[in-house]
Write a protein that holds these residues in place. Sequence first.
Motif: not given
Length: 401
Positions: A142-146, A326-330, A272-278, A285-288
């Motif tokens: 949510i934070y990174q989607v913003g 993976s933006f927020s995931v990293t 859209i990708g950023t929102f669903f990534g987290g 899992g983060r790595k996946n």
Amino acid sequence: MTNSKVAQMGNPVYPMMVAIGIAHLINDSMQSVVPAMYPLLERDMGLTFTQLGIITLVLNVLASVLQPVVGFISDKKPMPYALPLGMASSFIGIALIAFSTQYWMIIVSVCFLGLGSAVFHPEGSRVSFMAAGNKRGLAQSIYQVGGNSGQALAPLISAFILVPFGQTGAAYVLVLTAIGIVLLTKISAWYKRELEKEKLAKVKRTLISSLPPLTKRQIGIALTLLMVIIFARSFYVTSMTSFYVFYIVEQYGVALQTGQLIIFMFMACGVIGTFFGGPLSDRIGRKNVILLSVVVPIPLCILLPFAPLWAAMVLLIIIGTLIMISFSVTVVYAQELVPTKIGTMAGLTVGFAFGMGGIGGVVIGVLIDTYGLDTTMIVLALLTILMLVAVFLPKDNAQTR
């Protein structure tokens, strides 16, 4: 470690998660004004691609250098009211850039924007963490989607504000900035109350990592691999958001406004990708998720410079969605590598992304001026192969979340 020192993750505070996401949108909308101005600056001030790249460098590297510093300081002593102060700095930057008539004035204005960004991001990430409860991936998304939504507004700002009204049209963004200052003042008040509660209860929130126990050497290697992924991703995304519009106009013969709308489509897919990534990383899992974001897009990135317009638009949708998943995931992965340094890791990863985007702006500008748009786009597409180092990241355990 005694129970009084162990973090209680608690329940998510959804209103605050959304509020800091909106504040992030406003903050990064101000940053997006700069690349949105590039076509005007190239046309009206006669700036070269290298000079445009230097503007990106100053903005992003200033934010990059200061973000880990602010994060390190806030890990030791949180600064709730730094948030509205940071946005006030960005307010000054926007006001200056709207009326800059010379190149050096633009450089000064982006310095204020870079400072505001550097202050906002580590503290904003800490607010996201405090509001997350047991929904770390969702909160960071949510934070990174913003933030990514704010960045995605760049082509729209260009197409519907700057092209019709010129450079001074940037002043319209000041209304949004003023709203952001008020919102962040309220968020800071909540942030301060939470810190006081922790102090009274003698309980400090800490992150429970889903990674296995790692040695300092293993942590260092993993962080280095993350930096390589961020480096390649930042160079590629910078090429798309700041310079690909010139390629679209030249290669396909479309109007500038149409080109900006195509770039918006790419960036909107990234949101859209950023929102669903987290949330996805909370499940598998983060790595996946990081692997998904690099393995699939790489061949598509390499194919893009050779595709006709209709195929390019399809590829842009897929690439934009997956490369940013993976933006927020990293960020979360880095925080789980060093769970006692939430602000520092947020500042390091996001700051490094800003810095590489800035350096990338100069390098890409020089490449375009020297070798042309076609060759540069092919080289940058091949650079994405570096992201395959994600294969060597330590695997986390999604079941622990």
